[in-house]
Structure formats: C-alpha cells, structure tokens
Motif scaffolding. Structure first.
Motif, short mmCIF file in Angstrom:
data_model
loop_
_atom_site.label_atom_id
_atom_site.label_comp_id
_atom_site.label_asym_id
_atom_site.label_seq_id
_atom_site.Cartn_x
_atom_site.Cartn_y
_atom_site.Cartn_z
N PRO A 15 10.65 41.12 -8.88
CA PRO A 15 11.58 40.58 -9.89
C PRO A 15 11.92 39.10 -9.66
O PRO A 15 12.08 38.34 -10.63
CB PRO A 15 12.83 41.46 -9.72
N ASN A 38 8.88 37.17 -10.87
CA ASN A 38 8.82 37.26 -12.33
C ASN A 38 9.83 36.32 -12.98
O ASN A 38 9.56 35.70 -14.01
CB ASN A 38 9.08 38.69 -12.79
N ALA A 39 11.02 36.22 -12.38
CA ALA A 39 12.05 35.34 -12.93
C ALA A 39 11.59 33.89 -12.88
O ALA A 39 11.78 33.12 -13.84
CB ALA A 39 13.35 35.50 -12.16
N ALA A 94 8.88 33.33 -15.49
CA ALA A 94 9.47 33.27 -16.83
C ALA A 94 10.05 31.89 -17.12
O ALA A 94 9.92 31.37 -18.23
CB ALA A 94 10.54 34.35 -16.98
N THR A 134 7.79 37.23 -23.24
CA THR A 134 7.75 36.42 -22.02
C THR A 134 6.68 36.95 -21.08
O THR A 134 5.94 36.16 -20.47
CB THR A 134 9.12 36.43 -21.33
#
Length: 312
Positions: A222, A225-226, A229, A283
């Motif tokens: 995560p 991924n952040a 993004a 996204t």
C-alpha cells in the motif's frame, strides 16, 4: 526432514539472492532457469551479489555499522573468521549449478523455492511441469509476494508439503523469512521450512494463517501504491515524492528507490492483477501503464542499470 539439496526456480532479484545465500550457508544449490538467455542474465546478478558479500565482510573488520546478520552470527566476529567467511563466498558462488534441465534441477531436490514471475498462470504451468519429477518427500515453497499458497496448492500435487517462504529484499542484511502454510500444509513441513530458514541465516517469522501480502508486503505494497499513484496522477515527480518520505520520516530510501530494488516487473504484475487496473482511466490502470512503459524500455530496476533512477 534432512534438507541438503536445494533448488531455486528463477534467477530474478530474490531468486539469485536465495540461491547464493543458501549456498553460502552450506547447502548444495541448483538454479533452474527457463532458457540459456535467462542463465546469461542471471550470472551478472550472482557476480554482483558475490561482490557485495565480500565487500561487506571486509568492511566488518573495521566498521561495526557494516555488520549484516545474514553473513555472520555475531558482530564480534574476528578478522580471521571474516577472512574464512570471505573464502566461503567464493566457494558458494563456484558451487552454484545453473541449468534449464528439469530432471537435473528437480530430480534430486529436498527443497524447492519457487521465485518465478508473480503470475498465477505461469506458476501453475511450472508446478505441473515438475510434479512428476520431484521426489515424493521434497518440500515445495513459493516466494510469491502477494499470492496465497492455497490458490496454488492444487497445482503442486503435494498440498501437504507446499507452503510460502517469503524473503525481504537484500536478505543478507534484511534477514527475515515469512513462513505461511495452508490448511493442508502438514505440521512437519511447516517445521522443516522454519528450520531451513534459520539454517540459511534468516529469522523465521511464522504466520498463524494465510494473509495476502503476508506481513511485510501487507504494509509495504500500500505504501508503494500510494507513491505510484502520486506520480501517475502527476501530483509530483519521482525525486520530490522520495524527498517527502525521506526528509519527513528520516528513512534512508524513498518509495521509488525501493521500487527499483524490488524490480518494476514484480510491481507491474501485482498492480496489473488487481480488478481496479481493468477499469479504463482508473489510477490503478494509469500506474500499470506507467510501469509497463518503463519495462518495455528496459528500465526494470537496479539490476538493469535503470528504473526510476539510473544506476549506470
């Protein structure tokens, strides 16, 4: 179970590390690669790792901060003992067998660590190809980053002797090994893998039940991924995003340096498999396209010399 002969399937970032570390700790190690081209791409990775091991052990003679838990049992290791360990690195490197032959690789294996692409179809094809070759008593482990072993166990023909053994990157210093079984994994197989992990210098981390992403990647993915993004949505550039994390937390690396180490192919396979990536304009779809473009340009990470950063 007495494990002596270890086969590592795959010569990527972690496959190469697992193979050299296992040989360094005294196991007889064979690496199975899909093609002669794969073998030629794996050799430079192993040579690079050999250099890192030797340089680190040499530095440990005078610099306490250079100590790596996976290379020496104690930070108090003497210079003479470190010289012996340096010699072991060369012996381990020279002992590795690289082959494309399934019978040679798996016919005498006590333990197999699968570290091929994070694509379930490829894993199914691989497990099917070796099911009739592996000795009956052999234990089969997957180093999958996010896929659950229960999703693959029926492909193996040995669900009681199949489980996950997941390593952190740079295993000679970040020496953890997550051990995660399925409802069908036998207690004896689980115990044997824990003991194997400890024997190759890892700290075994035992999971009580299955968890996508295990322990480390449940937190790491995560986070990455952040960051992806933020870049895919053009919020900031790579360097600025990394600076925000490093300066704000004191961390030595930002997310895009970490992605280069992990390898962009692995990152792409993870995001591309998500349902969100199938939605045009999402996204996740933009992240997948961004990663795919770099991969197509050969910018797959630190082992390729370039990823989000250049290492040439």
């Amino acid at each position: 179970m007495d494990i002596q002969n270890v086969t590592v399937a795959g010569g990527g970032v972690l496959g190469s590390q697992i193979a050299l570390q296992s040989a360094y700790k005294g196991f007889s190690v064979t690496m199975w690669l899909r093609s002669e081209g794969s073998i030629e791409r794996t050799r430079p990775k192993l040579k690079r790792l050999r250099g890192i091991y030797k340089q680190t052990l040499q530095a440990m003679k005078t610099d306490p901060s250079a100590y790596c838990r996976g290379l020496a049992d104690s930070p108090e290791t003497s210079p003479e003992q470190l010289d012996e360990l340096i010699a072991k690195v060369d012996a381990a490197f020279d002992s590795l067998v690289l082959t494309t032959d399934l019978e040679q690789a798996f016919g005498g294996a006590d333990m197999v660590v699968e570290a091929i692409a994070e694509v379930i179809g490829e894993k199914e094809a691989f497990y099917s190809s070796i099911s009739g070759i592996l000795p009956k008593q052999a234990i089969l482990c997957t180093n999958s980053s996010t896929l659950l072993p229960s999703a693959m166990m029926d492909f193996t023909g040995r669900p009681d002797r199949f489980l996950a053994l997941h390593f952190a990157n740079n295993i000679w210093k970040n020496n953890t090994a997550e051990v995660m079984g399925t409802a069908k994994t036998s207690a004896a197989s689980f115990k044997a893998v824990v003991e194997f992990a400890r024997a190759i210098g890892m700290i075994p981390l035992e999971l009580h039940k299955e968890q996508p992403g295990y322990l480390l990647n449940s937190m790491l993915v995560p986070f990455l991924n952040a960051a992806e993004a933020l870049l895919a949505n053009d919020i900031a550039d790579v360097e600025t995003i990394d600076k925000a994390w490093m300066l704000g937390t004191g961390a030595p690396l930002g997310p895009f340096r970490i992605l280069d180490i992990v390898g962009l192919t692995t990152a792409y396979n993870i995001v591309a498999a998500s349902p969100a990536a199938q939605e045009p304009g999402s996204t996740a779809a933009r992240i997948a396209a961004m990663l795919k473009q770099r991969i197509d340009e050969g910018k797959t990470g630190i082992n390729a010399g370039e990823g989000f950063y250049s290492y040439k």
